[in-house]
Design a protein around this motif. Sequence first.
Motif, PDB file in Angstrom:
ATOM      1  N   GLY A  35      33.426   4.087   2.177  1.00  0.00           N
ATOM      2  CA  GLY A  35      32.901   4.938   1.356  1.00  0.00           C
ATOM      3  C   GLY A  35      31.272   4.840   1.514  1.00  0.00           C
ATOM      4  O   GLY A  35      30.686   3.661   1.537  1.00  0.00           O
ATOM      5  N   ALA A  36      30.742   6.127   1.280  1.00  0.00           N
ATOM      6  CA  ALA A  36      29.320   5.853   1.117  1.00  0.00           C
ATOM      7  C   ALA A  36      28.588   6.505  -0.286  1.00  0.00           C
ATOM      8  O   ALA A  36      28.937   8.078  -0.174  1.00  0.00           O
ATOM      9  CB  ALA A  36      28.438   6.607   2.286  1.00  0.00           C
ATOM     10  N   LEU A  37      28.406   6.015  -1.262  1.00  0.00           N
ATOM     11  CA  LEU A  37      28.308   6.425  -2.515  1.00  0.00           C
ATOM     12  C   LEU A  37      26.387   6.599  -2.787  1.00  0.00           C
ATOM     13  O   LEU A  37      26.243   5.406  -2.995  1.00  0.00           O
ATOM     14  CB  LEU A  37      28.541   5.652  -3.702  1.00  0.00           C
ATOM     15  N   PHE A  38      26.271   7.749  -2.698  1.00  0.00           N
ATOM     16  CA  PHE A  38      24.591   7.993  -2.925  1.00  0.00           C
ATOM     17  C   PHE A  38      24.336   9.268  -3.677  1.00  0.00           C
ATOM     18  O   PHE A  38      25.177  10.181  -3.868  1.00  0.00           O
ATOM     19  CB  PHE A  38      23.982   8.154  -1.739  1.00  0.00           C
ATOM     20  N   PRO A  39      23.215   9.048  -4.487  1.00  0.00           N
ATOM     21  CA  PRO A  39      22.914  10.448  -5.114  1.00  0.00           C
ATOM     22  C   PRO A  39      22.695  11.340  -4.188  1.00  0.00           C
ATOM     23  O   PRO A  39      21.448  11.418  -3.664  1.00  0.00           O
ATOM     24  CB  PRO A  39      21.749  10.167  -6.014  1.00  0.00           C
ATOM     25  N   LEU A  40      23.282  12.486  -4.031  1.00  0.00           N
ATOM     26  CA  LEU A  40      23.011  13.579  -2.884  1.00  0.00           C
ATOM     27  C   LEU A  40      22.514  14.797  -3.475  1.00  0.00           C
ATOM     28  O   LEU A  40      22.109  15.769  -2.620  1.00  0.00           O
ATOM     29  CB  LEU A  40      24.156  13.801  -2.156  1.00  0.00           C
ATOM     30  N   ILE A 102      32.933   0.023   0.136  1.00  0.00           N
ATOM     31  CA  ILE A 102      31.894   1.051  -0.292  1.00  0.00           C
ATOM     32  C   ILE A 102      30.624   0.422   0.093  1.00  0.00           C
ATOM     33  O   ILE A 102      30.163  -0.483  -0.516  1.00  0.00           O
ATOM     34  CB  ILE A 102      31.873   1.374  -1.919  1.00  0.00           C
ATOM     35  N   PHE A 103      29.881   1.351   0.593  1.00  0.00           N
ATOM     36  CA  PHE A 103      28.325   1.204   0.709  1.00  0.00           C
ATOM     37  C   PHE A 103      27.563   2.175  -0.004  1.00  0.00           C
ATOM     38  O   PHE A 103      27.992   3.122  -0.415  1.00  0.00           O
ATOM     39  CB  PHE A 103      28.163   1.535   2.330  1.00  0.00           C
ATOM     40  N   GLY A 104      26.372   1.732  -0.787  1.00  0.00           N
ATOM     41  CA  GLY A 104      25.669   2.446  -1.547  1.00  0.00           C
ATOM     42  C   GLY A 104      24.293   1.818  -1.753  1.00  0.00           C
ATOM     43  O   GLY A 104      23.998   0.708  -1.011  1.00  0.00           O
ATOM     44  N   SER A 105      23.559   2.205  -2.820  1.00  0.00           N
ATOM     45  CA  SER A 105      23.645   3.719  -3.483  1.00  0.00           C
ATOM     46  C   SER A 105      22.327   3.874  -3.790  1.00  0.00           C
ATOM     47  O   SER A 105      22.287   5.051  -4.714  1.00  0.00           O
ATOM     48  CB  SER A 105      24.411   3.420  -4.514  1.00  0.00           C
ATOM     49  N   TYR A 106      21.334   3.237  -3.616  1.00  0.00           N
ATOM     50  CA  TYR A 106      19.773   4.032  -3.847  1.00  0.00           C
ATOM     51  C   TYR A 106      19.395   3.612  -5.089  1.00  0.00           C
ATOM     52  O   TYR A 106      18.482   2.923  -5.302  1.00  0.00           O
ATOM     53  CB  TYR A 106      19.481   5.048  -3.174  1.00  0.00           C
ATOM     54  N   ALA A 107      20.407   4.247  -6.091  1.00  0.00           N
ATOM     55  CA  ALA A 107      19.839   4.000  -7.465  1.00  0.00           C
ATOM     56  C   ALA A 107      20.503   3.016  -8.165  1.00  0.00           C
ATOM     57  O   ALA A 107      21.828   2.781  -8.164  1.00  0.00           O
ATOM     58  CB  ALA A 107      20.331   5.442  -8.095  1.00  0.00           C
ATOM     59  N   SER A 108      19.864   2.085  -9.108  1.00  0.00           N
ATOM     60  CA  SER A 108      20.702   1.024  -9.617  1.00  0.00           C
ATOM     61  C   SER A 108      21.630   1.669 -10.681  1.00  0.00           C
ATOM     62  O   SER A 108      22.502   1.026 -10.913  1.00  0.00           O
ATOM     63  CB  SER A 108      19.494   0.225 -10.358  1.00  0.00           C
ATOM     64  N   GLY A 109      21.356   2.425 -11.245  1.00  0.00           N
ATOM     65  CA  GLY A 109      22.369   3.003 -12.496  1.00  0.00           C
ATOM     66  C   GLY A 109      23.636   3.204 -11.675  1.00  0.00           C
ATOM     67  O   GLY A 109      24.699   2.976 -12.267  1.00  0.00           O
ATOM     68  N   ALA A 132      17.722  -3.054  -8.931  1.00  0.00           N
ATOM     69  CA  ALA A 132      17.800  -3.842  -9.948  1.00  0.00           C
ATOM     70  C   ALA A 132      18.342  -5.212  -9.848  1.00  0.00           C
ATOM     71  O   ALA A 132      19.487  -5.304  -9.260  1.00  0.00           O
ATOM     72  CB  ALA A 132      18.731  -2.784 -10.938  1.00  0.00           C
ATOM     73  N   ASP A 133      18.062  -6.014 -10.595  1.00  0.00           N
ATOM     74  CA  ASP A 133      18.437  -7.648 -10.379  1.00  0.00           C
ATOM     75  C   ASP A 133      19.732  -7.487 -10.941  1.00  0.00           C
ATOM     76  O   ASP A 133      20.584  -8.446 -10.412  1.00  0.00           O
ATOM     77  CB  ASP A 133      17.472  -8.390 -10.988  1.00  0.00           C
ATOM     78  N   THR A 134      20.121  -6.933 -11.684  1.00  0.00           N
ATOM     79  CA  THR A 134      21.433  -6.737 -12.530  1.00  0.00           C
ATOM     80  C   THR A 134      22.477  -6.550 -11.393  1.00  0.00           C
ATOM     81  O   THR A 134      23.575  -6.711 -11.790  1.00  0.00           O
ATOM     82  CB  THR A 134      21.745  -6.049 -13.742  1.00  0.00           C
ATOM     83  N   VAL A 135      22.303  -5.934 -10.402  1.00  0.00           N
ATOM     84  CA  VAL A 135      23.206  -5.550  -9.484  1.00  0.00           C
ATOM     85  C   VAL A 135      23.916  -6.724  -8.951  1.00  0.00           C
ATOM     86  O   VAL A 135      25.350  -6.646  -8.906  1.00  0.00           O
ATOM     87  CB  VAL A 135      22.873  -4.758  -8.165  1.00  0.00           C
TER      88      VAL A 135
END
Lengths: 406, 290, 594
Positions: A35-40, A102-109, A132-135
């Motif tokens: 999977g590739a999960l990104f904000p597109l 799953i590969f992702g995702s640029y945005a920490s949220g 984000a360090d919390t990831v």
Amino acid sequence: MIKRLKHFASVVGCAAAVALALSATALHAQEIKIGALFPLSGGLALLGDESLRGVQLAVEERNAAGGINGQKIVIVKADAVDANQAVGEARRLTSGDSVAAIFGSYASGIAVAATQVTELAGVPYFELGAVADTVTGRGLKYVFRSNSTAKNFADRSIESLTQVVAPALKVDPKALKIAIIYEDGPYGTLVGGFQKDEAKRLGLNVVESQSYSAKTVDLSSLILRVKSAGADIVLHTAYQNDAVLFFRQATAASYKPRAIIGAGGGYSLNDTAQAVGAPMEGVFDVDFPQITMNEAGAQGLKEFTAAYQKNFNMLPRSGHSLVNYVGAKAFLEILARAKSTDKDKIRETVLAYRQPPGSSAAGWGFQFGENGQNQLATTNLMQWQHGKLVTVYPAAVATAKPILSN
Amino acid sequence: MSLLLQLLVNGLLLGGAYAIISIGLTLIFGVVRIVNFAHGEFLMIGMYVVWLFAQHMGLHPYAAAPLVALLLFCLGALMQRAIIQPLLSADGHIQIFATVGVSTALLNLALMLFGADIRKVDAVFGTEPLSLGSLTYVSGQLITFVAALLIATALHLFLKHTYTGRAFRALSQNRVAAALMGVNVNAMYVLAFGMGTGLVGLAAGLISVQYPAFPTVGSYFVLTAFVIVVLGGMGSLPGAVIGSLFIGLIDSFAGYFVGPDLKEVVYFLVFLGILSIRPTGLFGLGRGSE
Amino acid sequence: MAHLLQPRAYVALLALLAALLIPIGLQSSFVFHLAIQVCVFASLAVAWNIVGGFTGQLSLGHAVFYGIGSYAAGLLVAHFGIPPWLGMFAGALVSMITALVIAYPTMRLRGPFFSLATIAFLEVARLLVIHEESWTGGSAGLNVPLQIGLKWMIFREKWAYLLVAFGFFLFTLLISWMVRRSRFGFYLIAVREREDAARAVGVNAVNAKMMAAVISAALTSLIGSFHGMYLTFLEPSSAFSLEMSIQIAMFALIGGIGTVAGPVIGAVLVLPVAELARGWLSAFGNGTHGFVYGVLLVVVVLFFPRGIVGHLSERVLRIVDRLPRGPLPQKELITSLRPSFHLAPKGTPILKAVNLEKRFGGLRATDKVSITLHAGEILGVIGPNGAGKTTVFNQLSGFIKPDKGTVQVLDASGVWVSPSTPEIFAKAGVGRTFQIVQPFAGMSVLENIMLGGFLHTPHRNEAEAIAQEVADLTDLTKLLHTEARSLTIGGMKRLEVARALATRPRILLLDEVLAGLNPSDVVKAIEMIRRIRDAGISVLMIEHLMQATMALSDRIVVIDLGRVLRQGKPEEVVNDIEVIQAYLGKGYTHAESS
């Protein structure tokens, strides 16, 4: 007439739904799905798409070399604009599409929300770009990150100040008046916050620290505050629009600090430099490695750039494609070495994976800590010189020397 | 002292930019009585068209503005005729959602066609920083401000002295009575909506000198524009202008004294405060219903 | 229980159960997610509908309650280890208080003003949460600790989430249904449609709106708490999202606002399609699914402006009603509920207006007007157009406050009271009709009249009984189940009177109730007014039809230029020279009176 149209539309709609559902469940045996999960779409679409391109290049390269243990890699794209959608897409990917990872995702949220799902589902998540360090800070076992964190960004910004800018200006860093400004979203808040912490730790003089809404159309009051405080150095974490706005209005207010150090985001984009024009000259930027690095410190960089140009008919728009490529490449290698899609086997392989610094196209080495974070991921200091973003620090990857006026 | 003056100037000039965007909105609000959630997206389309003119024909945004206004007039008229008109007799909620749908569709269409990159026009005229003593500003801002006042004045004269203008005013006060007096309601609505979006086209031309185009740019302005229009009183032209300047000043002063991250809180609270005292806005027409 | 055997009831139940059983049957994580999303968003839409649909206030900032709910539960778990089952009530409490704070100043706002005010509140909340990052986590967000178990509302198994979500959904649906069926629900719809008329039958509009806001806020907040636990990650822009606020309103709209089932149907139809579409359409390029979504929205709105329930309900209900049904319980006969009010002896004063004065700017609309209504009489109020008759009326029923002077009413217990607002006048026994007749269009004739009946009882069946009686008195029995909007003008006028009568008034104010009627309707109306008087109700009527006024009135008051010109028996007044001059002008002084 309208009634007939409605009827017709609903029949067609049903037929289409059935057809699509059927096609989605067709099985292909000699493939491995990721999977590739990104904000597109939405506000982060630009860099989400750029990040995805990196993954696509890594997958293409790997498939050309035989895939993963003979299996062709198929990317299942997923678009998520916010945490809610991230959860939905993560569920979709881990159930119906049954991806191996799953590969992702640029945005920490998005990363944080999606990983809560994948952890419970037992599917490995490879984060390639969110900072984000919390990831990797929540004690999750199947979340791994190849890229540098917000703290890396912040620490490198301050380091640039003390090791590069201050010496070039021939002043003591502690004598400089610093303003730390950032957009109020997760990205800005994290980096800005860590910058403040690090500056405090080193006893630097921060005269102004402010956040602002990324969707603002006016920064003139903020600039007046910074100007009134007499800031010599501005550390700015911004996206594209607010970066452009800042420069335009700073020029209008005749405010020119001695140095500006951006932290990725808008500061790394060619479009931004074009939109800003002359004032961009000499502006510093701390970000993921860009393609304008010294090949000696980043093996494979030229090939990457060539592949990108061939595929997308343009030069990379930012460093995101590079780091996503590098991270995806490493994780695909790890998947191959694991010889299994079992999550624990994969974790084992990740923790055992070692690569020396300079061995990847981004100049990174790989060594993962217990929390899944690649401890050898770094950020570099770049500077806009003659319309190009060149790397000036650290020396191993630098292609130019920093230029500082006055 | 010079700081306060600079804040004042900044606020007024920002207000000028908001004013040209809000004038069209209040015209549509006032006459057609509809909340056009797609207003920001019309601005966005306008800005893209301006950029296209600049890219391919080398037209300066100010020169392109009238053309863009014309184009947007047609688009707006079309939207009114095709989408709003069939829904005129439905609940207000329904109309709002139709415009929400148009807004979403347009925004994503722009994303599909142009991608998420920002498109800035390379203009020279209008971007020069100028100064008056210690006060600094950009020529484009002043031009926008003056243009806003001129447009508002022209529109005011139009509303007062032409048949169409009077018809608009009649419609905004009492739809049924106006119809009974022989006003062709549907035609007037099409005209009013078109004019409203046409004005947005002018706005696009004027602000493209300062702001780049990108798919979500409309949403940066639209909420504030709504606040201004409601604050000034729906359908009130002086309300839109004064409301814009007012909001611009709050933006500037609150941004400095309270903080850039809280300035919206300030003007939203002011907005709510004014509405609780005057439910129809500062210059609104009496009733407060619809 | 016998009600469950009715087709509408069991079909609805089966449909609800399907939402639960299908995902369990398919055992797909994604379908579970979809079902949970549907439950959550359907609940949100149903809760929204209480304010947006029933009350007619289009709130576009409802996510503020959702956000408060999720953050309250999340913060209490993260910082204090309090389980979300408790935390959610804390959130609901905060939301209810917030609803009061929001509702109070926005009460008077209508339409776009109200909507924008709600958006403003939402934005303020979002920005404050971002600003207070020290305890809310700010933009970086708040991670809910991943503690598994029912106590923490976090589960490994999807079906557990679905059960909880379904539970919330059922609860919300139940509350919504109860509201709709109750007197409160009636009041909300009445306030939405015609606030003035609602107040005239004793509805405290402000209280009703606030109550609706509070209920809706509490429900929305509870769901927000659950969803926060489901997502396990909270961030301000998602929790206090304008897009979400618009989305839940949209589901309610597409399904049909104002009905209980509408929002559910909207969510069930749109949500799965949107989620699935995002999956397929992403492949076609960025923005494709958003574009299709927007276009679809426009199309749906254009073709189904009354919502799907509005358009299809008749057809669907017809099919459903044909299914086998169980025996209906016998409806118990309810004996007459005429409350025995103290009938004042005929001829004694029961309404006294003394020296009323009212100015509008420079115009003296009411100039020292004193009127006394006696028990059992019909008092006609006549005067030329613009004389100020309706203004006096409005002062006699609480819609306008006189600048000077008093209005006193003898209430049912024989005490003189001075009511101030329309609701209080109604409770004191004064009923009125309005000159411009507009029934509550969305309701049937029966429901319209029941609205008046609710003044004295909170129970549906009692109000229904009262309505049946009154319908008899006003000749509306045959029309009870037709929609009010399809009545003739004569019928609507009688409906106005009927609704006022259902409040069991002792005094009835009729404002030009004969205007616009054809001659045979006028005759029937005259008979009706006589019947009303004979039933013990004193009538004060403004009229222009001289023959009717002469025929009906025991006494006549003439008002001209805001003053009482003449009072007395009909024959005296009508032949008075000043009265003739006032009506016809000085030139007609010598014309024969008709």
